[in-house]
Design an enzyme around this catalytic site. Structure first.
Site, PDB file in Angstrom:
ATOM      1  N   LYS A 169     -10.290  -2.794   7.671  1.00 42.82           N
ATOM      2  CA  LYS A 169      -9.063  -2.298   8.301  1.00 42.82           C
ATOM      3  C   LYS A 169      -9.430  -1.745   9.674  1.00 42.82           C
ATOM      4  O   LYS A 169     -10.244  -0.816   9.763  1.00 42.82           O
ATOM      5  CB  LYS A 169      -8.459  -1.208   7.409  1.00 42.82           C
ATOM      6  CG  LYS A 169      -7.406  -0.342   8.062  1.00 42.82           C
ATOM      7  CD  LYS A 169      -6.944   0.715   7.049  1.00 42.82           C
ATOM      8  CE  LYS A 169      -6.235   1.861   7.726  1.00 42.82           C
ATOM      9  NZ  LYS A 169      -5.696   2.817   6.755  1.00 42.82           N
ATOM     10  N   THR A 190      -5.246   5.917   2.185  1.00 50.95           N
ATOM     11  CA  THR A 190      -5.718   7.265   2.543  1.00 50.95           C
ATOM     12  C   THR A 190      -6.599   7.861   1.439  1.00 50.95           C
ATOM     13  O   THR A 190      -6.474   9.029   1.071  1.00 50.95           O
ATOM     14  CB  THR A 190      -4.546   8.214   2.897  1.00 50.95           C
ATOM     15  OG1 THR A 190      -3.569   7.497   3.648  1.00 50.95           O
ATOM     16  CG2 THR A 190      -5.021   9.383   3.756  1.00 50.95           C
ATOM     17  N   GLU A 242       0.842  -1.199   0.000  1.00 53.57           N
ATOM     18  CA  GLU A 242       0.000   0.000   0.000  1.00 53.57           C
ATOM     19  C   GLU A 242       0.874   1.246   0.000  1.00 53.57           C
ATOM     20  O   GLU A 242       1.760   1.389   0.853  1.00 53.57           O
ATOM     21  CB  GLU A 242      -0.897   0.002   1.243  1.00 53.57           C
ATOM     22  CG  GLU A 242      -1.699   1.282   1.429  1.00 53.57           C
ATOM     23  CD  GLU A 242      -2.406   1.346   2.783  1.00 53.57           C
ATOM     24  OE1 GLU A 242      -2.758   2.461   3.200  1.00 53.57           O
ATOM     25  OE2 GLU A 242      -2.612   0.292   3.411  1.00 53.57           O
TER      26      GLU A 242
END
Length: 221
Positions: free
Chosen positions: A136, A76, A44
């Site tokens: 997550k 993000t 990521e």
């Protein structure tokens, strides 16, 4: 196998999702080479600052040329516009610090993997109802393994990955796996600012390899 399942399987098999950002394009690419050499096949990159999109595009170029088996994700993601920009840039999967319904609806309809950050049962329920299968837990250090132990039975079909404050020690990683995670997200504890500043790619590679081996050992017990 659909794309969402492919990404999910890759992260679960690896047991860790490394994440990082660096404004410097060359450092970004060199870190990517280091963790790939260590055995990472899903990573990521954090969408942080103006350089993120440009750097990510270069990562995709490098992946296509030298690392065809690597899955590149973007983290993000906070709105639909960001998701679309990185989709065009070639992102294989998308991760948010929180649950963004319009992003979930858009990506899941296109069979693109989306994992939102959640820290309450209400947020997890909203994500599950939208079709998300991989949650997550964020921030992981505030929630702790006991949080997951307490809610896991309510969500038997979901996969969980804590991110934020997950340490590289056996004790910390093992406590999360005992609580029922499918993987752990690991950022600055693994790829620290200092290691990137000093361009110590050998240590990044060796530490990543150690954590990969540690997780495989924990999973087998």
């Amino acid at each position: 196998m659909n794309n969402i399942q492919k990404v999910s399987n890759a992260i679960v098999q690896q047991g860790i999702l490394p994440l990082y950002f660096n404004a410097d394009e060359q450092v970004t690419l060199d870190v990517l080479k280091s963790i790939y050499n260590a055995g990472i096949r899903a990573v990521e990159y954090t969408n942080r600052g103006e350089a993120a999109l440009k750097n990510f595009s270069k990562m995709v170029e490098l992946r296509n040329a030298e690392m065809p088996d690597l899955l590149l994700g973007i983290g993000t993601i906070k709105d639909l516009e960001q998701a679309k920009k990185f989709e065009i840039a070639g992102a294989d999967f998308f991760i948010s610090p929180g649950f963004v319904p319009e992003v979930a609806n858009y990506l899941l309809a296109k069979d693109l993997f989306y994992s939102p950050g959640c820290m309450t049962p209400g947020e997890i329920i909203a994500a599950e109802n939208a079709g998300v299968g991989f949650i997550k837990l964020f921030p992981g250090n505030m929630l702790g393994p006991s949080f997951l132990s307490g809610i896991k039975d309510i969500f038997p079909k979901l996969l969980f990955m804590p991110t934020g404050g997950v340490d590289t020690t056996r004790e910390n990683i093992e406590s999360w796996y005992k609580a029922g995670v499918s993987a752990v997200g690991m950022g600055s504890k693994l790829i620290s600012k200092k290691l990137m500043e000093t361009k110590d790619y050998a240590t990044i590679e060796s530490e990543t390899k150690k954590v990969l081996e540690l997780i495989q050992d924990i999973k087998q017990k």
